[in-house]
Design a protein around this motif. Sequence first.
Motif, PDB file in Angstrom:
ATOM      1  N   LYS A  66     -60.051  -0.009 -43.637  1.00 48.51           N
ATOM      2  CA  LYS A  66     -59.709  -1.068 -44.686  1.00 48.51           C
ATOM      3  C   LYS A  66     -58.278  -1.472 -44.492  1.00 48.51           C
ATOM      4  O   LYS A  66     -58.002  -2.582 -44.396  1.00 48.51           O
ATOM      5  N   ASN A  69     -58.103  -4.227 -41.670  1.00 49.28           N
ATOM      6  CA  ASN A  69     -58.838  -5.357 -41.879  1.00 49.28           C
ATOM      7  C   ASN A  69     -60.243  -5.266 -41.008  1.00 49.28           C
ATOM      8  O   ASN A  69     -60.760  -6.379 -40.471  1.00 49.28           O
ATOM      9  N   LYS A  71     -64.210  -4.712 -41.347  1.00 48.01           N
ATOM     10  CA  LYS A  71     -65.097  -4.746 -42.419  1.00 48.01           C
ATOM     11  C   LYS A  71     -66.186  -3.703 -42.071  1.00 48.01           C
ATOM     12  O   LYS A  71     -66.541  -3.150 -41.142  1.00 48.01           O
TER      13      LYS A  71
END
Length: 316
Positions: A66, A69, A71
């Motif tokens: 997280k 970034n 996913k």
Amino acid sequence: MKHLKNILGICLVSLFITSCGTKEIVIQAQEVDDIVTYLASDELLGRDTGSDGIDKAATYIENYFKENNVKPYFDSYRDSFTVQGKNAFNVIGYIEGTDPKLKNEFVIIGAHYDHIGFAKPVGNDSIANGANDNAAGVGTVLTMAKYFAKTKSNKRSILFTLFSAEEKGLLGSKHLAETLKAKNIDLYLMLNYEMVGVPLVGKDYTAYVTGFDKSNLAEKMNEYAGKKIAGFLPKAGEYRLFMRSDNYAFFKEFNVPCQSFSTFDFTNFDHYHKVGDESDAMDFNHMAKFVNTFLPAVKKAVNAETKEIRLNADTE
């Protein structure tokens, strides 16, 4: 002064190098130190599948994804299954490829994050922390995920897969391989990292490849790196290591190059499945150099215009 041997690597924290007019992010010793030291801490009690400790490890990996970034590939980062009545889960991050066509092909970069929990006591210590086996592999995968998330330099899509229940019989990778096969993904390549926390000694390559003769993976990785980073270890064949790590389930399901890299050669680390497999026994400068050595080759594999890495004819 616990990590004094890593001071030189830690001092490089904001370093960037310039190559071909673009800035490449360099993985630092402190980054892998932080990951491995937490995952191999006593707090996690050896990360046995189904334990509170491995749940904490999974949460740490999810938060790392997280923060950088990366996913989830499924609805969440956790790919759940059961082992002997206990809940287990692989943790999977996803970075979509940047090329409209090649993004439909996948590369998997993986390592198992579970360990055995406890082992034969030495003094008052019975926790098998699993720093080299395989928090070091997790550190490699996570820092590679961070790199690709920041550079957005992957034409193919990448799954960063951290497997549970490897120590129970490769069950996590088996579950995920079957799941992805059912989704009919176009898997090009699976690169697995297993026990890479200490360097090889007296070898002319950085890591050995399991199933060396099954594909041209070593040849292409060396070509991509511009030096010999992947080599052949006779004992890997003798001990059938190709079939004893998480690459194997993907090879069985997809029949494409799926192989492991390791720097454990049975002579350079004395703490396999023992309580001495602690973060203090790791060489984090080596680990940072390992990731930085492999990243350019992995990047070229991910971005090759055609599937240049392939099984040998007698393997298919």
